[in-house]
Design an enzyme around this catalytic site. Structure first.
Site, PDB file in Angstrom:
ATOM      1  N   SER A  38       0.840  -1.188   0.000  1.00  0.00           N
ATOM      2  CA  SER A  38       0.000   0.000   0.000  1.00  0.00           C
ATOM      3  C   SER A  38       0.879   1.243   0.000  1.00  0.00           C
ATOM      4  O   SER A  38       2.063   1.169  -0.340  1.00  0.00           O
ATOM      5  CB  SER A  38      -0.937  -0.012   1.199  1.00  0.00           C
ATOM      6  OG  SER A  38      -1.937   0.992   1.069  1.00  0.00           O
ATOM      7  N   ASN A  39       0.313   2.369   0.346  1.00  0.00           N
ATOM      8  CA  ASN A  39       1.075   3.618   0.382  1.00  0.00           C
ATOM      9  C   ASN A  39       0.508   4.533   1.456  1.00  0.00           C
ATOM     10  O   ASN A  39      -0.505   4.226   2.077  1.00  0.00           O
ATOM     11  CB  ASN A  39       1.072   4.294  -0.994  1.00  0.00           C
ATOM     12  CG  ASN A  39      -0.320   4.693  -1.421  1.00  0.00           C
ATOM     13  OD1 ASN A  39      -0.971   5.511  -0.792  1.00  0.00           O
ATOM     14  ND2 ASN A  39      -0.798   4.087  -2.503  1.00  0.00           N
ATOM     15  N   HIS A  40       1.204   5.646   1.675  1.00  0.00           N
ATOM     16  CA  HIS A  40       0.917   6.501   2.829  1.00  0.00           C
ATOM     17  C   HIS A  40      -0.263   7.448   2.656  1.00  0.00           C
ATOM     18  O   HIS A  40      -0.440   8.354   3.458  1.00  0.00           O
ATOM     19  CB  HIS A  40       2.163   7.309   3.200  1.00  0.00           C
ATOM     20  CG  HIS A  40       3.274   6.465   3.744  1.00  0.00           C
ATOM     21  ND1 HIS A  40       3.208   5.874   4.980  1.00  0.00           N
ATOM     22  CD2 HIS A  40       4.454   6.075   3.216  1.00  0.00           C
ATOM     23  CE1 HIS A  40       4.314   5.186   5.204  1.00  0.00           C
ATOM     24  NE2 HIS A  40       5.089   5.284   4.149  1.00  0.00           N
ATOM     25  N   ALA A 105      -4.503   7.484  -4.330  1.00  0.00           N
ATOM     26  CA  ALA A 105      -3.127   7.076  -4.618  1.00  0.00           C
ATOM     27  C   ALA A 105      -3.166   5.595  -4.970  1.00  0.00           C
ATOM     28  O   ALA A 105      -2.975   4.718  -4.124  1.00  0.00           O
ATOM     29  CB  ALA A 105      -2.238   7.329  -3.409  1.00  0.00           C
TER      30      ALA A 105
END
Lengths: 234, 234
Positions: A38-40, A105
């Site tokens: 995943s991402n922030h 995102a």
């Protein structure tokens, strides 16, 4: 005078009668039943945009990856996990919409195969994870025959404007909102943000402010750009 | 009679004077400045254990990966991101502790290199992500010369007891708490859990209940097992 005009438009409900679809948050790409990539992204920017669009009179559908934010009031929220699920939800809702804002995102790549059982740690000191490219949601929407006014985001860590302009053209977007996620004072997990709004013939800098304030400005810019882009007779 | 004994021990503060270090939550392993590998651990089990240990009179240090939970009252909380940071924090705090409970869902592997800038999506339809094995935190602690009473967790999706017993022996643990994360009613994001507590010579099944209730039972079992394991004269 422009400020007055804008204030008037807000009074009338800048997006009254418009259907806006907004994607927000990260996607999660499963490696196995417990692990993921995943991402922030916190989803704060997309959720603020949804609230600002609702305040401007729009009917909003918010397609959200996993975040820890409550659904805005007077908003249809669709929760998804992966990029493929987000694409499917977007295509389901976008045909009836006037404006599509892709603030999520989305993971560029996902594991080529999802292991059915949790992968066991073996004796291997190294491991290769095979990834395949995810569908490009905003580009897919912007390629539709009757595409909505399509707004993308570019989170970059270097040559921010250059990369964003490239994306705008390559993906056939109407606007792109670029920010520099290498700055620690703004971006993914921050409550503040500073962005550049880029169209085919302009760059507008919006200085550091809260994501809530920024969202109101962005909705104003998007509404004005959309009105300006409307084809004669449409 | 055992119940009475346990109630008495709780009255006296089952873990009074004991220092307990607990790891909780997932770890995040950076791929680049925006992307990471993680897992579905919510941290609820570890945080419930910290609260139960505090209630039992222990001095608790909670070493936590990124979660959306407030720090329990009367608890030293150390926030970390990666497995390497969690190991470092564990080794910093474990030398003074009596009991180490490793409830964190530590990533087994991390990207071999962290890209300095966000990786650009190229034209490549596939990508290989090179991973290297992370340090094994609970095994590292259990291998210390003056190791604390060491409790591990095993989140499995098949042959749960078998894998957990293997881990207990291989990692030199005193107890291992095993649960079946393939069951959708329990596990990572649930408020409930059902586990098996396994020592070298016993298996105890704890049926489905809230993580809060389960934590109280586990603290009781851990305290009793630790007392039983104390070396004569120590």
């Amino acid at each position: 005078q422009i400020a007055e005009q804008a204030a008037e438009m807000f009074d009338r409900g800048l997006l009254a009668g418009q259907h806006v679809v907004i994607t927000a948050g990260p996607t999660r790409e499963a490696i196995d039943p417990v692990r993921y990539i995943s991402n922030h992204s916190s989803g704060k920017m997309g959720y603020s945009l949804a609230e600002a669009a609702i305040d401007a009179g729009a009917q909003v559908t918010l397609i959200s990856g996993p975040v820890n934010l409550p659904a805005p009031a007077r908003c249809q929220r669709v929760m998804v996990e992966s990029a493929e699920q987000m694409l499917e939800a977007s295509l389901n809702h976008v045909s009836q919409c006037d404006i599509f804002i892709a603030s999520a995102a989305v993971a560029d790549y996902r594991p080529a195969a999802i292991a059915e059982h949790k992968m066991k740690k073996g004796k291997e000191e190294i491991m290769e994870l095979h990834l395949v490219k995810n569908p490009d949601i905003v580009a897919t929407v912007a390629a539709l025959e009757n595409k909505p006014f399509t707004v993308g985001f570019a989170a970059e860590t270097k040559d921010v404007i250059g990369y964003a302009q490239g994306k705008l053209v390559r993906k056939n977007l109407d606007l792109i909102i670029a920010n520099d996620v290498s700055r620690s004072d703004i971006g993914f997990n921050s409550d503040d943000n500073a962005v550049s709004v880029i169209s085919i013939d302009s760059i507008k800098e919006l200085p550091l402010c809260s994501k809530r304030q920024l969202a109101a400005k962005l909705v104003e810019i998007i509404a004005q750009a959309q009105t300006g882009s409307a084809k004669p007779g449409s």
